[in-house]
Design a protein around this motif. Structure first.
Motif, PDB file in Angstrom:
ATOM      1  N   VAL A 626       0.717  -1.241  -0.039  1.00  0.00           N
ATOM      2  CA  VAL A 626      -0.078   0.044  -0.139  1.00  0.00           C
ATOM      3  C   VAL A 626       0.919   1.295   0.121  1.00  0.00           C
ATOM      4  N   VAL A 627       2.069   1.365   0.732  1.00  0.00           N
ATOM      5  CA  VAL A 627       2.735   2.266   1.081  1.00  0.00           C
ATOM      6  C   VAL A 627       3.744   2.528  -0.305  1.00  0.00           C
ATOM      7  N   LYS A 628       4.206   1.632  -0.807  1.00  0.00           N
ATOM      8  CA  LYS A 628       4.828   1.502  -2.045  1.00  0.00           C
ATOM      9  C   LYS A 628       3.833   2.032  -3.243  1.00  0.00           C
ATOM     10  N   LYS A 629       2.628   1.669  -3.495  1.00  0.00           N
ATOM     11  CA  LYS A 629       2.044   1.962  -4.687  1.00  0.00           C
ATOM     12  C   LYS A 629       1.345   3.307  -4.556  1.00  0.00           C
ATOM     13  N   ALA A 630       1.229   3.930  -3.132  1.00  0.00           N
ATOM     14  CA  ALA A 630       0.587   5.097  -3.010  1.00  0.00           C
ATOM     15  C   ALA A 630       1.558   6.077  -2.987  1.00  0.00           C
ATOM     16  N   LEU A 631       3.059   5.827  -2.713  1.00  0.00           N
ATOM     17  CA  LEU A 631       4.065   6.837  -3.321  1.00  0.00           C
ATOM     18  C   LEU A 631       4.184   6.887  -4.705  1.00  0.00           C
ATOM     19  N   VAL A 632       4.424   5.843  -5.333  1.00  0.00           N
ATOM     20  CA  VAL A 632       4.382   5.755  -6.860  1.00  0.00           C
ATOM     21  C   VAL A 632       3.232   6.631  -7.432  1.00  0.00           C
ATOM     22  N   MET A 633       1.989   6.514  -7.076  1.00  0.00           N
ATOM     23  CA  MET A 633       0.765   7.113  -7.554  1.00  0.00           C
ATOM     24  C   MET A 633       0.988   8.644  -7.264  1.00  0.00           C
ATOM     25  N   ALA A 634       1.613   9.136  -6.222  1.00  0.00           N
ATOM     26  CA  ALA A 634       1.724  10.343  -5.811  1.00  0.00           C
ATOM     27  C   ALA A 634       2.567  11.068  -6.899  1.00  0.00           C
ATOM     28  N   MET A 635       3.790  10.376  -7.062  1.00  0.00           N
ATOM     29  CA  MET A 635       4.840  10.671  -7.955  1.00  0.00           C
ATOM     30  C   MET A 635       4.071  10.823  -9.466  1.00  0.00           C
ATOM     31  N   GLU A 636       3.379   9.984  -9.965  1.00  0.00           N
ATOM     32  CA  GLU A 636       2.855  10.048 -11.107  1.00  0.00           C
ATOM     33  C   GLU A 636       1.700  11.201 -11.396  1.00  0.00           C
ATOM     34  N   LYS A 637       0.950  11.113 -10.258  1.00  0.00           N
ATOM     35  CA  LYS A 637      -0.214  12.000 -10.550  1.00  0.00           C
ATOM     36  C   LYS A 637       0.031  13.458  -9.924  1.00  0.00           C
ATOM     37  N   LYS A 638       1.274  13.561  -9.335  1.00  0.00           N
ATOM     38  CA  LYS A 638       1.730  14.812  -8.755  1.00  0.00           C
ATOM     39  C   LYS A 638       0.559  15.289  -7.780  1.00  0.00           C
ATOM     40  N   ASN A 639       0.025  14.203  -7.025  1.00  0.00           N
ATOM     41  CA  ASN A 639      -0.975  14.469  -5.909  1.00  0.00           C
ATOM     42  C   ASN A 639      -0.685  14.057  -4.603  1.00  0.00           C
ATOM     43  N   ASP A 640      -0.331  14.950  -3.692  1.00  0.00           N
ATOM     44  CA  ASP A 640      -0.063  14.788  -2.377  1.00  0.00           C
ATOM     45  C   ASP A 640      -1.116  14.286  -1.524  1.00  0.00           C
ATOM     46  N   ARG A 641      -2.333  14.051  -2.254  1.00  0.00           N
ATOM     47  CA  ARG A 641      -3.603  13.245  -1.152  1.00  0.00           C
ATOM     48  C   ARG A 641      -3.038  12.190  -0.534  1.00  0.00           C
ATOM     49  N   MET A 642      -2.337  11.232  -1.248  1.00  0.00           N
ATOM     50  CA  MET A 642      -1.759   9.851  -0.817  1.00  0.00           C
ATOM     51  C   MET A 642      -0.896  10.035   0.470  1.00  0.00           C
ATOM     52  N   LEU A 643      -0.490  11.330   0.715  1.00  0.00           N
ATOM     53  CA  LEU A 643       0.370  11.523   2.009  1.00  0.00           C
ATOM     54  C   LEU A 643      -0.533  11.448   3.152  1.00  0.00           C
ATOM     55  N   ASP A 644      -1.744  12.150   2.891  1.00  0.00           N
ATOM     56  CA  ASP A 644      -2.796  12.282   3.977  1.00  0.00           C
ATOM     57  C   ASP A 644      -3.420  10.959   4.211  1.00  0.00           C
ATOM     58  N   LEU A 645      -3.601   9.896   2.979  1.00  0.00           N
ATOM     59  CA  LEU A 645      -4.265   8.705   3.414  1.00  0.00           C
ATOM     60  C   LEU A 645      -2.965   7.927   4.430  1.00  0.00           C
ATOM     61  N   LEU A 646      -1.800   8.019   3.951  1.00  0.00           N
ATOM     62  CA  LEU A 646      -0.877   7.251   4.871  1.00  0.00           C
ATOM     63  C   LEU A 646      -0.685   7.870   6.194  1.00  0.00           C
ATOM     64  N   GLN A 647      -1.049   9.278   6.486  1.00  0.00           N
ATOM     65  CA  GLN A 647      -1.101   9.763   7.682  1.00  0.00           C
ATOM     66  C   GLN A 647      -2.094   9.135   8.576  1.00  0.00           C
ATOM     67  N   VAL A 648      -3.028   9.080   7.975  1.00  0.00           N
ATOM     68  CA  VAL A 648      -4.438   8.596   8.800  1.00  0.00           C
ATOM     69  C   VAL A 648      -4.179   7.077   9.017  1.00  0.00           C
ATOM     70  N   CYS A 649      -3.615   6.254   8.301  1.00  0.00           N
ATOM     71  CA  CYS A 649      -3.379   4.816   8.352  1.00  0.00           C
ATOM     72  C   CYS A 649      -2.518   4.484   9.549  1.00  0.00           C
ATOM     73  N   PHE A 650      -1.323   5.564   9.428  1.00  0.00           N
ATOM     74  CA  PHE A 650      -0.247   5.475  10.588  1.00  0.00           C
ATOM     75  C   PHE A 650      -0.835   5.710  11.934  1.00  0.00           C
ATOM     76  N   ASN A 651      -1.541   6.783  11.926  1.00  0.00           N
ATOM     77  CA  ASN A 651      -2.395   7.411  13.147  1.00  0.00           C
ATOM     78  C   ASN A 651      -3.023   6.190  13.851  1.00  0.00           C
ATOM     79  N   GLU A 652      -3.709   5.436  12.762  1.00  0.00           N
ATOM     80  CA  GLU A 652      -4.776   4.850  13.366  1.00  0.00           C
ATOM     81  C   GLU A 652      -4.110   3.161  13.712  1.00  0.00           C
ATOM     82  N   GLY A 653      -2.960   2.989  13.342  1.00  0.00           N
ATOM     83  CA  GLY A 653      -2.028   1.765  13.869  1.00  0.00           C
ATOM     84  C   GLY A 653      -2.380   0.579  12.620  1.00  0.00           C
ATOM     85  N   LEU A 654      -3.080   1.281  11.468  1.00  0.00           N
ATOM     86  CA  LEU A 654      -3.464   0.321  10.394  1.00  0.00           C
ATOM     87  C   LEU A 654      -2.127  -0.052   9.429  1.00  0.00           C
TER      88      LEU A 654
END
Length: 717
Positions: A626-654
């Motif tokens: 999930v982390v890998k594909k989210a970062l690759v997609m953020a680079m391709e789409k130039k959309n940093d929304r993926m970092l917000d998703l990762l932050q929520v997943c990290f905060n929830e312990g997911l």
């Protein structure tokens, strides 16, 4: 007066004269006169008159207390014990006549027999021991049977006196031919540590040195012979070289014992090729020399390591005909296993088979380990890791049943090694239960928590071996679960070295496993290949595993088979389905689901729904994808929304910090390929790393935390 008064004093003569006159008057007086003058004997009695023994007076020379008047009026001499003589009453309670016991009398009582004191000899246990060992030594010199001599000495007991056996054996051999001297040395080597402890061997030679002055009186060249015995003991490894230095400090410089040590050191142990010289000094022996046996043992072990033929090696050991010297086989085999790391599995296999066949007894096995323990300090000069390697061999030998567990108590590091063995034993018992529960529940997080609770990361390779061994004996479902678990463990708590060492342990015991599991070799190859496809191992790790195995063993063939499986067309898809479309297919399916949920979130999805989809995948060990594909997609789409998703997943312990770090590491490892599609990939990745470090997502600087494989077979799909 000449006869009766020869030795009387003047006063005594006067009294005697008065007594004679009274006697004459008494004889002339009428009978019945009540008061009569005292007789001479009465006077003597009152005055305690004694006549010297040299006197010849018939009455006066006799002590008055021994004179008694009989009923007839005669004076008689009485016996000193009061029994009287003829005409007397006899002694008190005298029944008259001599007492005689008749054993045929019906009233005979054995208790009336007179007591007789019988003398008993008090024996000294040490004297008895010394007499007994003389006969054992004599018999040995006659027969040359080492086994019988060892058995007789063991049955004799009194092990606390064995140092006197050393003294008696050597001193008797010193006064005989070279044959007996050689036999004595061979027997000492055979008894060492098995029947007689090393400390008793040392003490026995000490008392020999102390009595060297006495021995020199009876044996002309006692100093030279005893020096040769000590040099031979050093060459045969039953006395440490340091013995000479220590013994010198206890002996006067003027003593013969001190001369013996000097001769041994200067004339024998310091000479060129001294071992061969000392071994052949008593060349008239009918026995093969110890040095020759050692050479044959070294040759057969090296030949075995090259061929791997355990049956032939056991035959060669048997043909040596020196069962009392098998401890040397054990010692040299263990040293060879330390010198040639790839030979360790073969050496352990040989020792196990020799033990199971009864070729090497348990006492000889323990003795070999004990001898190696004593020489570890010297061995560490050539093999720096000798001590740690030796400590790792002991639990393996005990666990496989060819080394008695009691060896722990007699080893120099008793407490530490025993505790380590018990700890590993408990770990094995615990992990079997944990693995069985996992096969029932399929709960990877619970298994990881259980392993962490055990707190023994150094035993991770043992867990891997146990996991795959148990899975191989079950259905494809459990085999697939084992492969998936390995991927999860590698991400969470296992390093690449743990995985490599675990597979090495598995492949070392492949031949034993094949006895219980028919297709063990093929299944092990599949597990190895699947580990590469799952990024648990890199292809180069297979080379590392192969280098740790003997070239012609079953394990090496399994590694070659795994390489062939990986090199085949569509290897990734085939190996993911190798267990019949189990969880491996679910892993591939999970990648598609991850890609879809991230695309949906990127196109305007809700964070909560995306987190729930990740949770529904039920593969927490795979969240690094999930982390890998989210970062690759953020680079391709130039959309940093993926970092917000990762932050929520990290905060929830997911997504755990381990999974997060693993995902970033996978991007870093595949950066060269990624840069071909995304020109500014490195710049963007540096920004993401800096952001993640500020947020506390990462364990440490990338590349220094969790071990990662360099192959990205799954990453590119």
């Amino acid at each position: 007066m000449a006869t009766g008064e020869g030795f009387l004093t003047g006063e005594q003569r006067k009294m005697l004269k008065i007594a004679s006159q009274n006697a004459e008057n008494l004889s002339s007086s009428p009978k019945g006169l009540s008061s009569s003058p005292k007789s001479p004997s009465q006077l003597f009695s009152e005055h305690h008159l004694k006549v010297p023994a040299a006197g010849k007076a018939t009455n006066a020379g006799i002590a008055v207390r021994h004179v008694r008047r009989s009923h007839s009026g005669k004076l008689v001499r009485v016996k000193k014990d009061g029994a009287g003589g003829k005409g007397t009453w006899g002694k008190l309670l005298d029944t008259g006549g001599e007492s005689h016991i008749d054993r045929s009398d019906p009233n005979y009582d054995s208790g009336e027999e007179p007591y007789q004191l019988v003398g008993a000899t008090i024996s000294d246990p040490l004297d008895d021991y010394k007499k007994a060992v003389v006969s054992i030594i004599e018999e040995y010199f006659s027969t040359g049977d080492v086994e019988v001599a060892a058995s007789d000495l063991r049955e004799l007991g009194s092990s606390e006196y064995h140092l006197y056996f050393i003294k008696r054996l050597v001193s008797m051999a010193m006064d005989r031919h070279d044959k007996e001297k050689e036999m004595a040395s061979v027997l000492l080597s055979a008894l060492y540590a098995d029947v007689i402890s090393p400390s008793q061997i040392r003490d026995g030679f000490v008392i020999l040195l102390e009595s060297a002055d006495d021995l020199a009186v009876d044996i002309l060249d006692a100093v030279d012979i005893l020096a040769l015995f000590i040099a031979r003991a050093v060459v045969d490894d039953i006395l440490p070289p340091a013995f000479l230095t220590r013994a010198k400090k206890t002996l006067p410089e003027s003593s013969k014992g001190f001369q013996v040590l000097q001769t041994a050191e200067k004339s024998y142990l310091s000479a060129p090729h001294h071992a061969e010289l000392v071994e052949r000094k008593w060349g008239g022996s009918t026995h093969i020399t110890v040095e020759e046996v050692k050479k044959k043992i070294a040759d057969l072990l090296r030949e075995y390591v090259e061929s791997g033929d355990a049956v032939e090696a056991c035959r060669c050991i048997r043909e040596l005909g020196v069962s009392f010297f098998h401890h040397e086989v054990v010692k040299r085999a263990l040293v060879l296993a330390m010198e040639i790391r790839t030979a360790e599995p073969l050496i352990l296999k040989l020792l196990k088979e020799a033990s199971e066949e009864g070729l090497i007894s348990s006492s000889q096995m323990a003795k070999g380990f004990a001898r190696l323990t004593e020489s570890l300090d010297d061995l560490a000069l050539d093999i720096p890791s000798a001590k740690s390697l030796f400590q790792s061999l002991i639990p393996k030998a005990i666990a496989e049943g060819w080394l008695d567990a009691s060896f722990m108590k007699s080893s120099g590091e008793d407490g530490q090694v025993q505790a380590e063995y018990e700890k590993v034993k408990r770990f094995k018992e615990e992990v079997v239960t944990i693995i069985h529960e996992y096969f029932l529940s399929d709960d990877i997080p619970e298994l990881i928590r259980s392993l962490e609770d055990l707190g023994m990361p150094e035993c991770n390779p043992i867990f891997l071996k146990k996991l795959i061994t148990l899975a191989m004996d079950r259905k494809n479902r459990e085999k697939e679960m084992a492969s998936v678990l390995l991927s999860a463990l590698h991400i969470e708590i296992f390093s690449t070295d743990d995985i490599v060492n675990g597979f090495v342990m598995l492949l070392e015991s492949a031949e034993d496993t094949a006895l219980d599991i028919l297709d063990a070799s093929n299944e092990l190859a599949l597990f190895l290949a699947r580990a590469v496809i799952d990024d648990v191992l890199a292809p180069l790790n297979l080379e590392e595993i192969g280098s740790k195995l003997p070239p012609n063993c079953s394990g090496s063939e399994t590694v070659r088979m795994a390489r062939s499986l990986i090199a085949a067309r569509h290897a990734g898809e085939r190996l993911l389905r190798c267990w019949g479309g189990g969880t491996g297919w679910a892993v591939e399916d999970a990648k598609d689901k991850i890609l879809k949920l991230l695309e949906e979130y990127e196109s305007g999805g809700v964070v909560g729904e995306a987190c729930q989809c990740i949770r529904d995948l039920g593969m927490p060990f795979f969240n690094h994808e999930v982390v890998k594909k989210a970062l690759v997609m953020a680079m391709e789409k130039k959309n940093d929304r993926m970092l917000d998703l990762l932050q929520v997943c990290f905060n929830e312990g997911l997504i755990t910090i381990n999974q997060m770090t693993k995902g970033f590491n996978r991007i870093k490892d595949g950066m060269d390929d990624l840069a071909l599609d995304i020109p500014n990939a490195e710049e963007k990745f540096s920004f993401y790393v800096e952001y993640a470090q500020k947020k506390g997502w990462l364990l440490a600087p990338l590349g220094s935390s969790v071990a990662v494989g360099s192959s990205n077979a799954m990453a590119g799909t």
